[in-house]
Design a protein around this motif. Structure first.
Motif, PDB file in Angstrom:
ATOM      1  N   CYS A  85      -8.866   3.872  -2.671  1.00 31.64           N
ATOM      2  CA  CYS A  85      -9.818   2.856  -2.188  1.00 31.64           C
ATOM      3  C   CYS A  85     -10.800   3.480  -1.198  1.00 31.64           C
ATOM      4  O   CYS A  85     -12.003   3.188  -1.226  1.00 31.64           O
ATOM      5  CB  CYS A  85      -9.083   1.694  -1.532  1.00 31.64           C
TER       6      CYS A  85
ATOM      7  N   CYS B 228       0.826  -1.220   0.000  1.00 37.75           N
ATOM      8  CA  CYS B 228       0.000   0.000   0.000  1.00 37.75           C
ATOM      9  C   CYS B 228       0.861   1.271   0.000  1.00 37.75           C
ATOM     10  O   CYS B 228       1.884   1.348   0.673  1.00 37.75           O
ATOM     11  CB  CYS B 228      -0.908  -0.014   1.231  1.00 37.75           C
ATOM     12  N   LYS B 229       0.424   2.267  -0.787  1.00 37.87           N
ATOM     13  CA  LYS B 229       1.126   3.563  -0.824  1.00 37.87           C
ATOM     14  C   LYS B 229       0.268   4.699  -0.283  1.00 37.87           C
ATOM     15  O   LYS B 229       0.540   5.874  -0.557  1.00 37.87           O
ATOM     16  CB  LYS B 229       1.576   3.876  -2.250  1.00 37.87           C
ATOM     17  N   SER B 230      -0.793   4.348   0.421  1.00 32.72           N
ATOM     18  CA  SER B 230      -1.559   5.370   1.139  1.00 32.72           C
ATOM     19  C   SER B 230      -2.198   6.418   0.213  1.00 32.72           C
ATOM     20  O   SER B 230      -2.427   7.551   0.633  1.00 32.72           O
ATOM     21  CB  SER B 230      -0.636   6.067   2.164  1.00 32.72           C
ATOM     22  N   CYS B 231      -2.525   6.021  -1.005  1.00 30.37           N
ATOM     23  CA  CYS B 231      -3.026   7.013  -1.969  1.00 30.37           C
ATOM     24  C   CYS B 231      -4.461   7.448  -1.684  1.00 30.37           C
ATOM     25  O   CYS B 231      -4.896   8.508  -2.135  1.00 30.37           O
ATOM     26  CB  CYS B 231      -2.925   6.466  -3.387  1.00 30.37           C
ATOM     27  N   GLY B 232      -5.225   6.594  -1.003  1.00 29.67           N
ATOM     28  CA  GLY B 232      -6.594   6.958  -0.645  1.00 29.67           C
ATOM     29  C   GLY B 232      -7.640   6.676  -1.718  1.00 29.67           C
ATOM     30  O   GLY B 232      -8.823   6.964  -1.506  1.00 29.67           O
TER      31      GLY B 232
ATOM     32  N   ALA C 244      -3.924   1.600   4.142  1.00 27.77           N
ATOM     33  CA  ALA C 244      -5.372   1.650   4.345  1.00 27.77           C
ATOM     34  C   ALA C 244      -5.799   0.431   5.158  1.00 27.77           C
ATOM     35  O   ALA C 244      -5.100  -0.573   5.221  1.00 27.77           O
ATOM     36  CB  ALA C 244      -6.075   1.653   2.989  1.00 27.77           C
TER      37      ALA C 244
ATOM     38  N   CYS D 177      -7.409   0.272  -6.803  1.00 28.19           N
ATOM     39  CA  CYS D 177      -6.080   0.276  -6.165  1.00 28.19           C
ATOM     40  C   CYS D 177      -4.979   0.115  -7.202  1.00 28.19           C
ATOM     41  O   CYS D 177      -4.850  -0.928  -7.832  1.00 28.19           O
ATOM     42  CB  CYS D 177      -5.969  -0.833  -5.118  1.00 28.19           C
ATOM     43  N   PRO D 178      -4.137   1.137  -7.374  1.00 25.80           N
ATOM     44  CA  PRO D 178      -3.078   1.057  -8.384  1.00 25.80           C
ATOM     45  C   PRO D 178      -1.971   0.081  -7.998  1.00 25.80           C
ATOM     46  O   PRO D 178      -1.145  -0.270  -8.837  1.00 25.80           O
ATOM     47  CB  PRO D 178      -2.510   2.477  -8.429  1.00 25.80           C
TER      48      PRO D 178
ATOM     49  N   ILE E  44      -5.148  -4.835  -2.407  1.00 23.90           N
ATOM     50  CA  ILE E  44      -6.384  -5.226  -1.716  1.00 23.90           C
ATOM     51  C   ILE E  44      -6.861  -6.579  -2.204  1.00 23.90           C
ATOM     52  O   ILE E  44      -6.935  -6.816  -3.416  1.00 23.90           O
ATOM     53  CB  ILE E  44      -7.496  -4.171  -1.929  1.00 23.90           C
TER      54      ILE E  44
END
Ligand SMILES: Cc1ncc(C[n+]2csc(CCOP(=O)(O)OP(=O)(O)O)c2C)c(N)n1
Ligand code: SF4
Ligand code: SF4
Ligand code: SF4
Ligand SMILES: [Mg+2]
Lengths: 71, 247
Positions: free
Chosen positions: A19, A13-17, A42, A59-60, A64
């Motif tokens: 999702c 996860c890169k915390s991009c938000g 996330a 999700c890039p 997930i």
């Protein structure tokens, strides 16, 4: 409504938000933990997942996994 | 109560974490390409061609045989591969700088020859890798490092609608424009990528899917804001749809 659950692969996860924004039931949030890259992963923080997969579709980082609960 | 896993990483994707910025939509499109390869059962028979641009390391992420082409030349490399090995499924994956600037000649002539290859074209309206310069697809008034006051058509021309332009050619089999701005669009994007690969498998000639994408870093936006900006600004100028269907 189907019942579901998601698992976030925290190291991916890169915390991009994306999702968090995509979830129609708002059961995801950015956690307080920090992964080894320095991102806050996330997490699913409450019940209410319907296994719709929308979070995973956005999700890039393919971080997930979605489970459907069969009763 | 039993649980069934209904979503996981496709087999045609490696387990490597990408180098992309957080929220960059390149990763979504990589996943869709890999899912389509899985569903068509062609992992062992597929060859990809990586571009120069942020997706330059595509070969680390897509788990098929891969080439790395010189900047813009992926359609030429794919042409050679497909002509020598027509039994393989050959695709390129190219950004807008790669495809529509330096590689403009290669894409036009590969499409015009009706080469039986598939092109995944990532239109993020900017040169991502090199720090946010203007691309041929940069919108009017959009600010980049090389048009800091916004793209001005007098000096810079107008944004090129690649899908429509190539659809004027006789030879191509399938040309579509899609986006990944929301889950509903992601579903359509996967369908279009599948149709494009199927067009090639059926021997119906050149196929291209233009994917309206984001570059949150060089657009200077949060990933969620970038998706919104795409929807509000790019879709009106770059309409979604299928411009050419195989007959
Ligand atoms: C022959 C040559 N000219 C210029 C460059 C510099 N260069 C590297 S990537 C790039 C553009 C990348 O933009 P795009 O194709 O839109 O990909 P993105 O990074 O946005 O996905 C340029 C001009 C290069 N590597 N080689
Ligand atoms: S599967 Fe659907 S409901 Fe469940 S967390 Fe993801 S987006 Fe939300
Ligand atoms: S979309 Fe993926 S990478 Fe982004 S915050 Fe959610 S799980 Fe993490
Ligand atoms: S610079 Fe832009 S296109 Fe490149 S990885 Fe970062 S967000 Fe994606
Ligand atoms: Mg680009």
């Amino acid at each position: 409504m189907p019942k579901g659950r998601v698992e976030v692969l925290e190291e991916k996860c890169k915390s991009c938000g994306l999702c968090v924004e995509a979830c129609p039931n708002k059961v995801l949030k950015i956690s307080d933990r920090i992964n080894s890259k320095g991102y806050r992963p996330a997490e699913q923080f409450k019940e209410g997942c319907v296994a719709c997969k929308m979070c995973a579709m956005m999700c890039p980082d393919v971080a997930i996994e979605v489970y459907r609960v069969e009763s | 109560m039993a649980e069934v896993k209904i979503f996981e990483r496709p087999k045609s994707m490696t387990d490597v974490s990408t180098h992309y910025c957080p929220g960059c939509t390149h990763g979504i499109v990589h996943r869709l390409v890999a899912e389509v390869i899985d569903e068509l059962g062609i992992q062992e028979k597929t060859v990809g061609v990586a571009p120069v641009g942020c997706a330059v390391l595509l070969y680390n992420y897509i788990n098929t045989d891969m080439y790395e082409a010189a900047h813009g030349r992926a359609p030429a490399v794919a042409t050679g591969c497909k002509r020598v090995r027509p039994d393989l499924t050959v695709f390129t994956y190219q950004g807008d700088g790669d495809l529509a600037s330096i590689g403009a000649a290669e894409i036009v002539h590969a499409a015009n020859r009706g080469e039986n290859i598939t092109v995944i074209f990532i239109n993020n309206a900017i040169y991502g890798m090199t720090g946010g310069q203007m691309a041929p697809t940069t919108l009017l008034k959009q600010r980049t490092t090389t048009c800091p006051f916004g793209r001005d058509p007098k000096a810079n021309g107008y944004p090129i609608r690649v899908a429509e332009m190539l659809a004027t050619l006789e030879a191509p089999g399938y040309i579509a424009r899609v986006t990944v701005a929301r889950p509903k669009y992601v579903i359509k994007t996967k369908e279009a990528i599948k149709k494009a690969f199927q067009t090639q498998i059926d021997g119906k000639g050149f196929s291209l899917v233009e994917v309206l994408s984001t570059c949150p870093t060089n657009w200077g936006m949060r990933p969620t804001e970038a998706l919104k900006w795409l929807e509000e600004n790019m879709i009106p100028y770059y309409p979604l749809g299928e411009f050419k269907l195989p007959n």
